[in-house]
Motif scaffolding. Structure first.
Motif, PDB file in Angstrom:
ATOM      1  N   VAL A   3      -5.194  -2.532  -0.753  1.00  0.00           N
ATOM      2  CA  VAL A   3      -6.217  -2.328   0.279  1.00  0.00           C
ATOM      3  C   VAL A   3      -7.264  -3.435   0.227  1.00  0.00           C
ATOM      4  O   VAL A   3      -7.850  -3.792   1.254  1.00  0.00           O
ATOM      5  CB  VAL A   3      -6.878  -0.937   0.168  1.00  0.00           C
ATOM      6  N   ARG A   4      -7.482  -3.997  -0.968  1.00  0.00           N
ATOM      7  CA  ARG A   4      -8.380  -5.155  -1.069  1.00  0.00           C
ATOM      8  C   ARG A   4      -7.847  -6.288  -0.210  1.00  0.00           C
ATOM      9  O   ARG A   4      -8.597  -6.930   0.536  1.00  0.00           O
ATOM     10  CB  ARG A   4      -8.473  -5.611  -2.523  1.00  0.00           C
ATOM     11  N   ASN A  54      -2.531  -2.399   9.226  1.00  0.00           N
ATOM     12  CA  ASN A  54      -3.009  -1.120   8.738  1.00  0.00           C
ATOM     13  C   ASN A  54      -1.987   0.002   8.945  1.00  0.00           C
ATOM     14  O   ASN A  54      -2.275   1.157   8.706  1.00  0.00           O
ATOM     15  CB  ASN A  54      -4.324  -0.732   9.422  1.00  0.00           C
ATOM     16  N   LYS A  77       0.835  -1.205   0.000  1.00  0.00           N
ATOM     17  CA  LYS A  77       0.000   0.000   0.000  1.00  0.00           C
ATOM     18  C   LYS A  77       0.865   1.249   0.000  1.00  0.00           C
ATOM     19  O   LYS A  77       0.619   2.193  -0.775  1.00  0.00           O
ATOM     20  CB  LYS A  77      -0.907  -0.002   1.237  1.00  0.00           C
ATOM     21  N   LYS A 105     -10.142  -4.095   2.956  1.00  0.00           N
ATOM     22  CA  LYS A 105     -10.880  -2.831   2.824  1.00  0.00           C
ATOM     23  C   LYS A 105     -11.526  -2.765   1.443  1.00  0.00           C
ATOM     24  O   LYS A 105     -11.057  -2.086   0.527  1.00  0.00           O
ATOM     25  CB  LYS A 105      -9.936  -1.648   3.043  1.00  0.00           C
ATOM     26  N   ASN A 106     -12.626  -3.471   1.302  1.00  0.00           N
ATOM     27  CA  ASN A 106     -13.252  -3.630  -0.011  1.00  0.00           C
ATOM     28  C   ASN A 106     -13.835  -2.338  -0.571  1.00  0.00           C
ATOM     29  O   ASN A 106     -13.733  -2.075  -1.777  1.00  0.00           O
ATOM     30  CB  ASN A 106     -14.336  -4.701   0.060  1.00  0.00           C
ATOM     31  N   GLN A 107     -14.469  -1.543   0.267  1.00  0.00           N
ATOM     32  CA  GLN A 107     -15.049  -0.284  -0.215  1.00  0.00           C
ATOM     33  C   GLN A 107     -13.969   0.646  -0.743  1.00  0.00           C
ATOM     34  O   GLN A 107     -14.136   1.288  -1.784  1.00  0.00           O
ATOM     35  CB  GLN A 107     -15.837   0.404   0.908  1.00  0.00           C
ATOM     36  N   GLU A 108     -12.857   0.718  -0.036  1.00  0.00           N
ATOM     37  CA  GLU A 108     -11.747   1.560  -0.477  1.00  0.00           C
ATOM     38  C   GLU A 108     -11.148   1.010  -1.768  1.00  0.00           C
ATOM     39  O   GLU A 108     -10.783   1.774  -2.675  1.00  0.00           O
ATOM     40  CB  GLU A 108     -10.673   1.630   0.609  1.00  0.00           C
TER      41      GLU A 108
END
Length: 343
Positions: free
Chosen positions: A105-106, A338, A75, A110-113
């Motif tokens: 991020v997937r 994170n 990331k 963090k799927n939405q991101e």
């Protein structure tokens, strides 16, 4: 592809269970990768802002994610790629950086991101003449659409999953690239709607395509899909054969993430068959990989599986030792994945 038998496939559901260990690199291909990464890190630190630096950061992001399973560094490298590219107005670097960031991020759960980053990249390609006329990016765009489709599947949001699956297929037909990946994605959509017959038909099309193109990484993933389909059709023997073929192909491309997913599935299937020796063998093999990559989430799940194998076998000393490891991880929860480690 996800179901209860493959909780680690793609972007798997992640619990906030983290542990920090010091670890030793003891695998030859992993050691080679580490040395390669160190070289790239040294290069990127002294490089001035420019196209070469952006490309190096993109390469680092992919290597951290796929070979070292260090999603935080993946990331961070992707973010640095985007920053560098923005400074020099390098649209190709921004595009590739956004994709790398979406994947990272997937894999951090963090799927939405991930959806937002992948959407941004796809739209950037569609609206930029220099990008959509660059033949080297055609396959990247096809894969980005299939990746976004897969992320939508996990909610599940079939409407958007099908929308981007169709977009990927249209691009594939237009550019004559990535047909196999599109068939795999369509197979995934059918699978998640429990239409295993249609899922297998599309998977076999993909398999033929990947074999003709010597695309071993995709072929490995395809065999993994076929293994999961066979398992859900109660064809345990066929499932084991497909997973073994998946493992062989993952080893060809040195994909640690693919190897450990497949080893986990082989261990779990053999546990169901009461073949404890094979189940324990596959568990121990995947634990060797975990020592190399230091993924605490996976360490928790694989030791939990090992504990179940030992209990079923009646080896309670082994079960206690494995359960102690899972308890230690649970007791030392943190949000380490994170935290972006500076390069």
């Amino acid at each position: 592809m996800r179901n209860k038998k493959q909780i680690f496939e793609g972007d798997f559901f992640r619990f906030l269970l983290f542990l920090f260990f010091f670890f030793i690199f003891n695998c030859l291909h992993y050691k080679a990768f580490s040395e390669n990464t160190d070289s790239l890190l040294k290069v990127v630190r002294i490089q001035p802002d420019g196209i070469n630096k952006a490309e190096t950061l993109f390469e680092l992001s992919n290597k951290f994610r796929t070979q070292k399973l260090n999603y935080s560094n993946a990331k961070f490298a992707a973010q640095e790629c985007i920053k560098t590219s923005e400074k020099i107005n390098f649209s190709k670097g921004i595009y590739k950086g956004k994709i790398a960031l979406g994947y990272a991020v997937r894999d951090l759960g963090k799927n939405q991101e991930a959806i937002q980053h992948l959407k941004t990249a796809i739209q950037l390609f569609d609206n930029n003449f220099n990008l959509n006329s660059d033949k080297s990016l055609f396959i990247t765009q096809v894969y980005s659409c299939t990746a976004l489709s897969e992320v939508f599947m996990h909610f599940p949001d079939y409407k958007n999953a099908e929308l981007f699956a169709i977009k990927a297929l249209e691009l594939s037909e237009k550019y004559h690239v990535g047909e196999g990946q599109c068939w795999m994605n369509i197979a995934n959509i059918f699978f998640n709607q429990q239409n295993y017959t249609e899922s297998k038909i599309n998977c076999l099309k993909a398999k033929d395509y990947f074999e003709k193109n010597n695309s071993f990484d995709d072929l490995a993933r395809c065999y993994s899909y076929l293994g999961n389909i066979a398992y859900n059709q109660n064809d345990t023997k066929g499932s084991l054969i497909y997973y073994q073929k998946a493992l062989e192909n993952y080893k060809k491309v040195q994909s640690l993430i693919g190897e450990r997913i497949t080893l986990y599935n082989l261990a779990e299937i053999n546990l169901g068959l009461k073949d404890y020796e094979k189940a324990k063998f596959y568990v121990d093999e995947t634990l060797k990989i975990d020592v190399q990559v230091n993924d605490h989430i996976y360490n928790f799940y694989i030791n939990l599986l090992k504990c179940n194998i030992c209990i079923d076998k009646g080896d309670f000393i082994c079960a206690i030792n494995s359960s102690k490891i899972t308890i230690a991880i649970a007791n030392q929860q943190g949000d380490l994945l994170n935290q972006s480690t500076a390069l």
